[in-house]
Every structure is written in structure tokens, then in C-alpha cells.
Write an enzyme that holds these catalytic residues in place. Sequence first.
Site, mmCIF file in Angstrom:
data_model
loop_
_atom_site.group_PDB
_atom_site.id
_atom_site.type_symbol
_atom_site.label_atom_id
_atom_site.label_comp_id
_atom_site.label_asym_id
_atom_site.label_seq_id
_atom_site.Cartn_x
_atom_site.Cartn_y
_atom_site.Cartn_z
ATOM 1 N N GLY A 71 -1.576 -8.526 9.670
ATOM 2 C CA GLY A 71 -0.570 -9.710 8.960
ATOM 3 C C GLY A 71 -0.855 -10.253 7.975
ATOM 4 O O GLY A 71 -0.411 -11.421 7.672
ATOM 5 N N SER A 72 -2.048 -9.986 7.216
ATOM 6 C CA SER A 72 -2.353 -10.831 6.072
ATOM 7 C C SER A 72 -1.440 -10.741 5.358
ATOM 8 O O SER A 72 -1.240 -11.959 4.396
ATOM 9 C CB SER A 72 -3.932 -10.359 5.581
ATOM 10 O OG SER A 72 -3.634 -8.903 4.795
ATOM 11 N N ASN A 73 -0.584 -9.731 4.819
ATOM 12 C CA ASN A 73 0.533 -9.851 3.941
ATOM 13 C C ASN A 73 1.519 -10.638 4.320
ATOM 14 O O ASN A 73 2.056 -11.539 3.572
ATOM 15 C CB ASN A 73 0.941 -8.466 3.411
ATOM 16 C CG ASN A 73 0.167 -7.721 2.765
ATOM 17 O OD1 ASN A 73 0.045 -8.070 1.407
ATOM 18 N ND2 ASN A 73 -0.701 -6.735 2.889
ATOM 19 N N ASN A 96 8.729 -2.576 0.941
ATOM 20 C CA ASN A 96 7.496 -1.985 1.646
ATOM 21 C C ASN A 96 6.268 -2.123 0.702
ATOM 22 O O ASN A 96 6.562 -1.992 -0.528
ATOM 23 C CB ASN A 96 7.494 -0.347 2.066
ATOM 24 C CG ASN A 96 6.189 -0.006 2.814
ATOM 25 O OD1 ASN A 96 5.862 -0.651 3.740
ATOM 26 N ND2 ASN A 96 5.904 1.003 2.323
ATOM 27 N N HIS A 105 2.408 -0.533 -0.020
ATOM 28 C CA HIS A 105 1.573 0.531 0.299
ATOM 29 C C HIS A 105 0.376 0.476 -0.551
ATOM 30 O O HIS A 105 0.395 0.153 -1.747
ATOM 31 C CB HIS A 105 2.582 1.748 -0.082
ATOM 32 C CG HIS A 105 1.660 2.870 0.237
ATOM 33 N ND1 HIS A 105 1.694 3.594 1.607
ATOM 34 C CD2 HIS A 105 0.690 3.675 -0.524
ATOM 35 C CE1 HIS A 105 0.956 4.629 1.719
ATOM 36 N NE2 HIS A 105 0.382 4.882 0.628
ATOM 37 N N ASP A 140 13.575 3.988 1.242
ATOM 38 C CA ASP A 140 14.677 4.903 1.099
ATOM 39 C C ASP A 140 14.303 5.559 2.793
ATOM 40 O O ASP A 140 13.408 4.997 3.565
ATOM 41 C CB ASP A 140 14.959 5.707 0.391
ATOM 42 C CG ASP A 140 13.612 6.574 0.024
ATOM 43 O OD1 ASP A 140 12.827 6.432 0.924
ATOM 44 O OD2 ASP A 140 13.600 6.939 -1.120
ATOM 45 N N ASP A 163 7.404 6.184 1.651
ATOM 46 C CA ASP A 163 6.908 5.958 0.301
ATOM 47 C C ASP A 163 7.455 6.596 -0.803
ATOM 48 O O ASP A 163 6.875 6.661 -1.977
ATOM 49 C CB ASP A 163 5.598 6.270 0.354
ATOM 50 C CG ASP A 163 4.772 5.691 1.612
ATOM 51 O OD1 ASP A 163 5.135 4.702 2.024
ATOM 52 O OD2 ASP A 163 3.835 6.426 2.010
ATOM 53 N N GLU A 189 -2.808 -7.261 -3.249
ATOM 54 C CA GLU A 189 -1.471 -7.214 -2.395
ATOM 55 C C GLU A 189 -0.940 -8.700 -2.088
ATOM 56 O O GLU A 189 0.407 -8.778 -2.216
ATOM 57 C CB GLU A 189 -1.730 -6.540 -0.797
ATOM 58 C CG GLU A 189 -1.961 -5.024 -1.101
ATOM 59 C CD GLU A 189 -1.868 -4.029 0.196
ATOM 60 O OE1 GLU A 189 -2.183 -4.720 0.932
ATOM 61 O OE2 GLU A 189 -1.174 -2.969 0.103
#
Length: 195
Positions: free
Chosen positions: A12-14, A109, A111, A148, A152, A181
Site C-alpha cells: 500500500g505504498s501507492n 490502475n 502498473h 477496462d 492492463d 509511481e
Amino acid sequence: MKKLAVLVSGNGSNLQAIIDSTKCGILKNMAKVCLVVSNNANAYALERARNEAIKNLYIKWRAFEDDSFFDREILKQFQNLKIDIICLAGFNRILGKSVVKIFDGKILNIHPSLLPKFGGKGMYGRFVHEAVIQAGEKKSGSTVHFVDENYDTGKIIIQEAIDVLPEYTPNILAKKVLEIEHKIYPKAIKKIIEN
Ligand code: GAR
């Protein structure tokens, strides 16, 4: 003020970067994380949400069943809380068609590669970085894109590249990619809110 829900499976660093940017960064007064959902009861991301007093839920992902249980539960939550934008941040499952359809254009998202390279089923976390290094790529990076129904493949919102130096191991590369990120995810969310 836009209401965000963040779906997580791991560290969960993002998620933390998004929360921080809503408190004192580029999303201040623009967005607020109102819900964190994980399919992993032990995800450290849930602890982060608890530390921030953000509503957090573990919802079991039932393998060998269709994905409707998880989807139904999160849809209920999103609708009750009037969630505007859903951010997948280290979430290791694909969302069901119903959620994607109802929240079309509102699910993002992140990636850890320069999509369309090194994306698709099974390509997540360290598998991506191992594949990048094995392929001898000179550049890698991260991509924020719309979600979608496939892995990715949605429209790209922001992408940023870094050099892959010869001495990089998958772990080093993962760390370097995470650093960018944490900057591009809040930027991508801002872009969506402003448009
Ligand atoms: C991030 O690098 C993210 O891009 C990646 O998992 C990591 C999660 O880190 N996501 C995927 O691979 C999804 N296909 P975090 O839990 O510390 O945010």
C-alpha cells in the site's frame, strides 16, 4: 471534493502516496480517500488505512466462484459512500464486468511497466521487474491507465520512464519504479478530476 476508493492487495505504498497528496499535496481540497478495500486480510495497506482513520474493509475473493460476490459487495459500498473515482493500487485481481461497466471511465490502475510492454495476466509486482531485466530492457517505468475488462489494456493517462542500469536487480528496479509511481498516481488522479 471527489471521493476516492482505493483497492489494494499488499503493502500500500501507492495508497499512502495518494492519501498524503490529499492531505498536503497536489490533491489537497480536491479529493479525499473515503474507502480502502482489500482482498487480502493481511495487507499492510489496511493498517495504513486504519492509521489514517479511513473506512477499510477486507472482502474475501472467492476462487472457483464467479466474481459476483466481491463485485456486489464493493458496488454496494461505492454506491452507499457515493464514490466518484476508484483507484487500483497494487490490487492483484481483475474487476468484474459489472463494476467496470457502471464505473466506466472512473476506474484507474497503476502498473509497474511501460505498457503495453510487460502487461497482461500474471504480470504484476516482481514478475514484471524480473521480466524487464531478463529481456535486457534499457528503460522501464510506470503507467497509470483506465481500467477496462481486460488486463492492463485501458487508455493510458500518464506514463513515466526511468533508465534500467546494468547493475539493477528486480528489487532495485521495483524500488526505483515505486518512487516514480508515488508521484504519477496523484498527478493522474488530478488530471481526471480536472477533465
Ligand atoms: C506497484 O508497483 C504497482 O504498480 C504494482 O504493484 C506494486 C504495489 O505496491 N501493481 C501491479 O503490478 C498491478 N498489475 P504498493 O502496494 O506498495 O502500492
